[in-house]
Design a protein around this motif. Structure first.
Motif, PDB file in Angstrom:
ATOM      1  N   ASP A  41      -1.925   4.682  -5.568  1.00 50.84           N
ATOM      2  CA  ASP A  41      -3.156   4.811  -5.212  1.00 50.84           C
ATOM      3  C   ASP A  41      -3.343   4.655  -3.867  1.00 50.84           C
ATOM      4  O   ASP A  41      -3.173   3.573  -3.347  1.00 50.84           O
ATOM      5  N   PRO A  46      -8.515   8.414  -0.195  1.00 52.18           N
ATOM      6  CA  PRO A  46      -8.204   7.419  -0.898  1.00 52.18           C
ATOM      7  C   PRO A  46      -8.554   7.696  -2.270  1.00 52.18           C
ATOM      8  O   PRO A  46      -9.399   8.173  -2.787  1.00 52.18           O
ATOM      9  N   GLY A  47      -7.447   6.880  -3.059  1.00 55.90           N
ATOM     10  CA  GLY A  47      -7.568   7.046  -4.583  1.00 55.90           C
ATOM     11  C   GLY A  47      -6.136   7.655  -5.119  1.00 55.90           C
ATOM     12  O   GLY A  47      -5.203   7.600  -4.507  1.00 55.90           O
ATOM     13  N   PRO A  48      -6.265   7.878  -6.342  1.00 54.85           N
ATOM     14  CA  PRO A  48      -5.033   8.322  -7.110  1.00 54.85           C
ATOM     15  C   PRO A  48      -4.457   9.352  -6.609  1.00 54.85           C
ATOM     16  O   PRO A  48      -5.079  10.348  -6.226  1.00 54.85           O
ATOM     17  N   SER A  81      -4.620   3.761  -0.270  1.00 58.74           N
ATOM     18  CA  SER A  81      -5.674   2.635  -0.058  1.00 58.74           C
ATOM     19  C   SER A  81      -6.562   3.157   0.853  1.00 58.74           C
ATOM     20  O   SER A  81      -6.006   4.025   2.031  1.00 58.74           O
ATOM     21  N   GLN A 121      -3.161  15.367  -5.123  1.00 63.33           N
ATOM     22  CA  GLN A 121      -4.497  14.731  -5.752  1.00 63.33           C
ATOM     23  C   GLN A 121      -5.283  15.713  -6.711  1.00 63.33           C
ATOM     24  O   GLN A 121      -4.692  16.896  -6.679  1.00 63.33           O
ATOM     25  N   ASP A 174       3.519   7.738  -9.221  1.00 55.87           N
ATOM     26  CA  ASP A 174       1.945   7.317  -9.018  1.00 55.87           C
ATOM     27  C   ASP A 174       1.922   6.391  -7.957  1.00 55.87           C
ATOM     28  O   ASP A 174       2.458   5.585  -7.766  1.00 55.87           O
ATOM     29  N   ASP A 187       0.634  -1.333   0.045  1.00 56.90           N
ATOM     30  CA  ASP A 187      -0.066   0.019  -0.166  1.00 56.90           C
ATOM     31  C   ASP A 187       1.023   1.309  -0.211  1.00 56.90           C
ATOM     32  O   ASP A 187       0.352   2.474  -0.183  1.00 56.90           O
TER      33      ASP A 187
END
Length: 287
Positions: A37, A83-85, A39, A108, A35, A23
């Motif tokens: 993502d 959470p996310g890219p 968690s 982000q 990059d 993660d």
């Protein structure tokens, strides 16, 4: 040294092969740009935990700099991460024989696709294994009950509303003397102490120490204040590579004023060594 047994797991994860490692893993996009993502497994209430974010940026700098171990890292949390890219951009400030310094930011995107900077860090890295063994200190390990006499999140109700996903990824056993807040009887002292590890049994390393200093419930709970206590600034010093086994984390607050408090943390390993120290400034929502 207090009596403790490491938390048993069905299959103990190893450094490099753990949920924490997966993660915090980054995908290089260009030199110094990564990059990731973020968690949802490391969220508390509605935001991604600050220690997890610091470990993500710490991993990026370990890749970007010629030295691999964080010695000191200071982070300013600008906006709450979700959470996310996300994208991490690093910059090498200086390289030397024993220390190298770099900075990194995590970004982000909003609904319109605009970048938002979430966190910015400045750090110096070196080689912990090259440090001399000489230790001259007045610091003493905190007195802890044995691990089996302490209590984890599974032993009581959730302390706050919202996500507590991070607690499923931690082995966290709190000293009963700092658990008054969970019984509706906070002591009024700004203290929090706990045995700490990762739930899958992965041993600690310098990167996971960046998580450890920010993973306990806020000291504000024991002062009698509940709710989110967002970090404004966090500085961590990594002093040596931790020995295998559970860690002991002790956090204290001496001054809450103007809606802000400080938290001073010490992390001790199973060999009774002070392996990390930190100080953070956090905002308290008074109501």
């Amino acid at each position: 040294m207090p009596e403790a047994a490491s938390a048993p797991t069905a299959t103990q994860a190893t450094i490099g092969d753990s949920e924490f490692d997966r993660d915090t893993a980054l995908t290089p996009r260009a030199p110094g740009v990564y990059d990731i993502d973020l968690s949802a497994g490391w969220t508390i209430i509605s935001a991604v935990n600050g220690g997890y974010l610091l470990a993500v940026l710490g991993r990026a700098l370990a890749d970007a700099l010629p030295h691999s171990d964080p010695f000191t890292i200071s982070a300013h949390y600008l906006t709450a991460s979700q959470p996310g890219p996300a994208v991490v951009r690093t910059d090498v400030v200086r390289t030397g024989r024993t220390l190298s310094t770099g900075q990194a930011s995590l970004f982000q995107y909003d609904a319109e696709g605009n970048e938002i900077e979430r966190i910015r860090v400045l750090a110096s890295y070196g080689d912990l294994d090259s440090l001399p063994d000489d230790v001259r200190t007045t610091a003493k390990p905190p007195a802890f009950p044995p691990l089996e006499h302490c209590f984890g999140p599974e032993d009581g109700p959730a302390p706050v509303d919202g996500s507590s996903a991070i607690t499923d990824r931690l082995m966290l056993k709190l000293d009963p003397s700092t658990l008054g807040w969970a019984l509706g009887q906070p002591s009024g002292k700004g203290e929090m102490r706990a045995w700490f590890g990762l739930a899958d049994g992965r041993d600690a390393d310098p990167l996971s120490l960046l998580l450890a200093v920010d993973a306990l419930p806020p000291t504000a709970f024991e002062i009698g204040i509940s709710g989110w206590v967002p970090t404004v600034e966090l500085t961590v010093h990594i002093r040596c590579r931790p020995a295998p086994g559970p860690l002991r984390v002790s956090i204290t607050t001496r001054n809450l004023a103007g809606g802000f408090l400080e938290e001073d943390a010490e992390v001790w390993d199973s060999a009774d060594r002070l392996v990390a120290q930190s100080r953070q400034l956090a905002r308290v929502r008074l109501s």
